[in-house]
Scaffold this active site. Structure first.
Site, short mmCIF file in Angstrom:
data_model
loop_
_atom_site.label_atom_id
_atom_site.label_comp_id
_atom_site.label_asym_id
_atom_site.label_seq_id
_atom_site.Cartn_x
_atom_site.Cartn_y
_atom_site.Cartn_z
CG LEU A 181 10.02 -16.97 -4.09
CD1 LEU A 181 10.10 -16.79 -2.21
CD2 LEU A 181 10.30 -15.38 -4.43
CG HIS A 193 -0.01 2.33 -9.33
ND1 HIS A 193 -0.42 2.01 -8.01
CD2 HIS A 193 -1.14 2.98 -9.64
CE1 HIS A 193 -1.38 2.31 -7.56
NE2 HIS A 193 -2.04 2.89 -8.53
CG ASP A 196 -2.25 0.93 1.08
OD1 ASP A 196 -2.32 1.43 0.12
OD2 ASP A 196 -2.64 1.30 2.18
C1 FPP Z 1 -1.86 0.26 -3.27
O1 FPP Z 1 -1.69 1.56 -3.31
C2 FPP Z 1 -1.44 -0.50 -4.43
C3 FPP Z 1 -2.19 -0.86 -5.30
C4 FPP Z 1 -3.64 -0.98 -5.31
C5 FPP Z 1 -1.57 -1.66 -6.19
C6 FPP Z 1 -0.21 -2.53 -6.06
C7 FPP Z 1 0.56 -2.78 -7.60
C8 FPP Z 1 1.70 -2.51 -7.74
C9 FPP Z 1 2.88 -2.61 -6.60
C10 FPP Z 1 2.34 -2.59 -9.08
C11 FPP Z 1 1.88 -3.95 -10.05
C12 FPP Z 1 2.36 -5.26 -9.20
C13 FPP Z 1 2.91 -6.13 -9.48
C14 FPP Z 1 3.14 -7.51 -8.48
C15 FPP Z 1 3.90 -6.06 -10.74
P1 FPP Z 1 -2.51 2.75 -3.54
O2 FPP Z 1 -2.89 2.99 -4.81
O3 FPP Z 1 -3.75 2.26 -2.81
O4 FPP Z 1 -1.86 3.88 -2.67
P2 FPP Z 1 -2.63 5.09 -1.65
O5 FPP Z 1 -3.15 4.17 -0.67
O6 FPP Z 1 -1.44 5.67 -1.30
O7 FPP Z 1 -3.46 5.77 -2.51
#
Ligand code: FPP
Length: 261
Positions: free
Chosen positions: A131, A37, A20
């Protein structure tokens, strides 16, 4: 007789991460959320490499929650695009590093090119064993539990009564939309995961929030929980190492009593 289980690192260790904070990381820098992201993908790469070094056996990453469909279409689209690119690019590195990649969650709602990339990555890495990397995509733990309960209730699975086998059904990758196989009353062709996949040892959430957000609820019944204010794009090998050291210091009693003397 009191019994304390200390789980040594590297023996069936299952770490799960709620990644997150991408959006806030970007906003704090005046960048679009998509940039958060994108930088988050680089963190995924570093953490997967570190997980191999740390001899973690199973790493489950929450990449897209079934509730994330509520986000703007453009953000959902860019997340799927990043995932597809990651799968296409990382396969070679996974094979070199001994990483077996698989996806848990619904697949029927994903864009076709992402589905193709998932199937190709799973096929290409199927024989790797250092892994086990599981990406949760269009994943909801409550849906997974509901689906296991429906399967359990179906005639073909009347024998599935133990907590352990039910837990493995919960942890199974969800290849079909919920409802279909059980509605047909047929025995679903679900590869049962290993018991280690069905039990999370350490669950980490980055980004400062302290909740589970429908991630691996059954599997985390006895997981050690760690919450860090570090935003996901800033998370890397040192942070993972610190979490593992903290995990090792914790005493896992599984409802038993602490060891004395
Ligand atoms: C939460 O941050 C994150 C996500 C909803 C997506 C996670 C995705 C990635 C790390 C990239 C793609 C993944 C892989 C495995 C290649 P948020 O957008 O909710 O952040 P915020 O809470 O600050 O708004």
């Amino acid at each position: 007789m009191s019994k304390v289980v200390h789980q040594p690192l590297g023996i069936g260790l299952h770490v799960a991460i709620i990644m997150d904070g991408n959006g806030r990381w970007a906003q704090q820098r005046g960048l679009p959320r998509a940039e958060g992201h994108r930088t988050g993908v680089r963190a995924v790469r570093r953490v997967v490499e570190a997980a191999v070094q740390e001899r973690i056996d199973i790493l489950t990453l929450f990449a897209f929650s079934s509730d994330n469909w509520r986000r703007p279409t453009t953000e959902v689209g860019s997340l799927f695009e990043l995932l597809r690119e990651y799968l296409d690019r990382e396969v070679r590195r996974c094979v070199e590093g001994g990483v077996r990649l698989s996806v848990i969650g619904r697949r029927d709602r994903l864009p076709a090119p992402l589905g193709v990339a998932i199937a190709a990555a799973e096929r290409a890495t199927a024989s790797q064993a250092r892994l086990r990397l599981r990406l949760a995509v269009d994943y909801s733990s409550r849906d997974a539990i509901l689906r296991a309960a429906r399967l359990r209730a179906s005639r073909a699975l009347e024998a599935v009564a133990t907590r352990e086998v039910f837990g493995r059904l919960v942890a199974a990758p969800e290849l079909a939309p919920p409802g279909l196989p059980e509605a047909a009353g047929a025995l679903p062709a679900i590869p049962l995961p290993t018991p280690a996949e069905a039990e999370v040892d350490l669950l980490i959430r980055t980004g400062g929030e302290r909740r589970l957000s429908d991630f691996l609820l059954w599997e985390s019944a006895y997981a050690e929980l760690m919450f860090t204010d570090t935003m996901w794009p800033d998370f890397g090998p040192p942070e993972l190492g610190a979490a593992l050291r903290e995990y090792r210091r914790r005493e896992r009693r599984f409802g038993g009593l602490a060891a004395t003397g």
